[in-house]
Write an enzyme that holds these catalytic residues in place. Structure first.
Site, PDB file in Angstrom:
ATOM      1  N   SER A 162      41.924   4.934   5.190  1.00 41.87           N
ATOM      2  CA  SER A 162      42.506   5.002   3.835  1.00 41.87           C
ATOM      3  C   SER A 162      41.562   4.495   2.744  1.00 41.87           C
ATOM      4  O   SER A 162      41.828   4.693   1.562  1.00 41.87           O
ATOM      5  CB  SER A 162      43.837   4.267   3.766  1.00 41.87           C
ATOM      6  OG  SER A 162      43.653   2.876   3.713  1.00 41.87           O
TER       7      SER A 162
ATOM      8  N   THR B  91      44.610   2.764  10.683  1.00 44.50           N
ATOM      9  CA  THR B  91      44.500   2.041  11.951  1.00 44.50           C
ATOM     10  C   THR B  91      45.659   2.363  12.887  1.00 44.50           C
ATOM     11  O   THR B  91      45.506   2.320  14.105  1.00 44.50           O
ATOM     12  CB  THR B  91      44.444   0.524  11.661  1.00 44.50           C
ATOM     13  OG1 THR B  91      43.262   0.295  10.907  1.00 44.50           O
ATOM     14  CG2 THR B  91      44.401  -0.315  12.908  1.00 44.50           C
TER      15      THR B  91
ATOM     16  N   THR C 144      46.038   0.644   5.970  1.00 42.78           N
ATOM     17  CA  THR C 144      46.569  -0.473   5.190  1.00 42.78           C
ATOM     18  C   THR C 144      45.713  -0.823   3.970  1.00 42.78           C
ATOM     19  O   THR C 144      46.196  -1.474   3.046  1.00 42.78           O
ATOM     20  CB  THR C 144      46.730  -1.731   6.064  1.00 42.78           C
ATOM     21  OG1 THR C 144      45.446  -2.091   6.591  1.00 42.78           O
ATOM     22  CG2 THR C 144      47.708  -1.507   7.186  1.00 42.78           C
TER      23      THR C 144
HETATM   24  N1  ASP Z   1      40.504   0.751   7.232  1.00 38.63           N
HETATM   25  C1  ASP Z   1      41.845   0.991   7.728  1.00 38.63           C
HETATM   26  C2  ASP Z   1      42.524   1.949   6.765  1.00 38.63           C
HETATM   27  O1  ASP Z   1      42.918   1.554   5.714  1.00 38.63           O
HETATM   28  C3  ASP Z   1      42.586  -0.264   7.849  1.00 38.63           C
HETATM   29  C4  ASP Z   1      43.993  -0.152   8.358  1.00 38.63           C
HETATM   30  O2  ASP Z   1      44.606   0.902   8.441  1.00 38.63           O
HETATM   31  O3  ASP Z   1      44.548  -1.222   8.692  1.00 38.63           O
HETATM   32  O4  ASP Z   1      42.656   3.103   7.060  1.00 38.63           O
END
Ligand code: ASP
Length: 319
Positions: A60, A13, A91
């Site tokens: 991710s 993100t 995250t």
């Molecule tokens: N879906 C995203 C990821 O993990 C969520 C984030 O980065 O906050 O790439």
């Protein structure tokens, strides 16, 4: 003198783009490249000499072992020349990548993961401050020897202990019963404690030359379990199973019977879906107080070295 920090970007993100500044959930993660992330925070250059490198650009949730191996090997190469590393990461699996690196990076130099809960295009996006703080922590002498760290929302967490506890809030990371290691107070990194478990420079694990990791699955325990997934995992030829058991690692009696037979040939680790404290040491390796997703990583690395249950148990007590 300013330290040299390399920023390795993997997506998430923090590199996400939405159609509107008010949209914080409908966006494409892993869109902006590393140069754009660095250019968005010119202040970084006041604290370190930074260079960027794109490892991948993904959400991710789609992280792979291949990327983990590439990342660990690249960090081990780079740390011969730079003072610290920052990894920008989604995250969702940030804590897993952090723990994998905590066990496979062969240096005491700082390795910091950061990300964002709001895409780069959002009002009040958190990525820029998180990246600046991560670079400050990577360039700080007090971060040396602390193991891989996660810097999010002004907090510094140990890779072994941190976990994502909120799906949306910018305060999404927490080290639960352990507490955080430090904070970025008023823009200055400060540490208050350290983790006592082995990591990085003291780790016995190495991924140098490895092409893949042993196949280990997590089976989530629940009421009225009929053992379907345990049987399927064993039939599929897994090398290890992590039981995310109920309460103190409890496993439904029928499922436990299947696992006791399986444990004659494969590694079975008891952990808990509770998210806190240790589990009972009964019939299987006890996963100590690792979350099931981190127990899976430690078991994979343990199985690259041994199939002996007691050796695996020793590792779970040391890492
Ligand atoms: N879906 C995203 C990821 O993990 C969520 C984030 O980065 O906050 O790439």
């Amino acid at each position: 003198m300013k330290r040299n920090v390399k920023i390795l970007a993997t997506g998430g993100t923090i590199a996400g783009v939405a159609n509107s500044a008010t949209d914080t959930t409908n966006y494409a993660a892993g869109t902006l490249g590393i140069d754009k992330l660095i250019d968005a925070v010119p202040e970084i250059k006041n604290f370190a000499n930074v260079g960027g490198e794109q490892i991948c650009n993904i959400d991710s949730k789609d992280i792979t072992e291949k990327i983990w191996l590439k990342l660990a090997n690249r960090i081990n190469e780079l740390l011969a020349d730079v003072d610290g590393i920052v990894i920008t990461h989604g995250t969702d699996t940030l804590e897993e990548t952090a723990y994998f690196l905590n066990l496979t990076v062969k240096s005491d130099k700082p390795v910091i993961l950061t990300g964002a809960m709001r895409p780069a295009t959002a009002i009040s996006a958190d990525g820029a401050m998180n990246l600046l703080n991560a670079v400050k922590v990577a360039a700080n002498q007090n971060s040396v020897g602390k193991g891989v760290l996660v810097v999010m929302n002004d907090e510094i967490h140990a890779a072994r202990e941190v976990t994502k506890i909120h799906t949306l809030n910018v305060a999404a990371f927490n080290s639960r019963e352990f507490g955080l290691l430090g904070c970025v107070n008023n823009g200055v990194p400060e540490f208050y404690r350290t983790s006592t478990r082995k990591h990085t420079g003291n780790s016995e694990f190495s991924v140098n030359g490895l092409k893949a990791l042993p196949y280990v699955k997590i089976i989530y325990g629940h009421a009225c379990d009929d053992g379907l997934f345990v049987a399927a995992a064993i039939n599929a030829g897994v090398k290890g199973i992590i039981c995310a058991g109920m309460g103190n690692g409890s496993i439904n009696a029928n499922v436990e019977e299947i696992l006791i037979r399986a444990a004659e040939n494969i590694a079975v680790v008891r952990s808990s879906r509770c998210g806190g404290s240790i589990v009972a040491n009964k019939n299987f390796v006890d996963g100590d107080n690792l979350t099931p997703q981190k127990a899976r990583i430690l078991l994979q690395l343990a199985l690259t070295k041994t199939n002996d249950r007691y050796e695996v148990q020793r590792m779970f007590k040391q890492y």
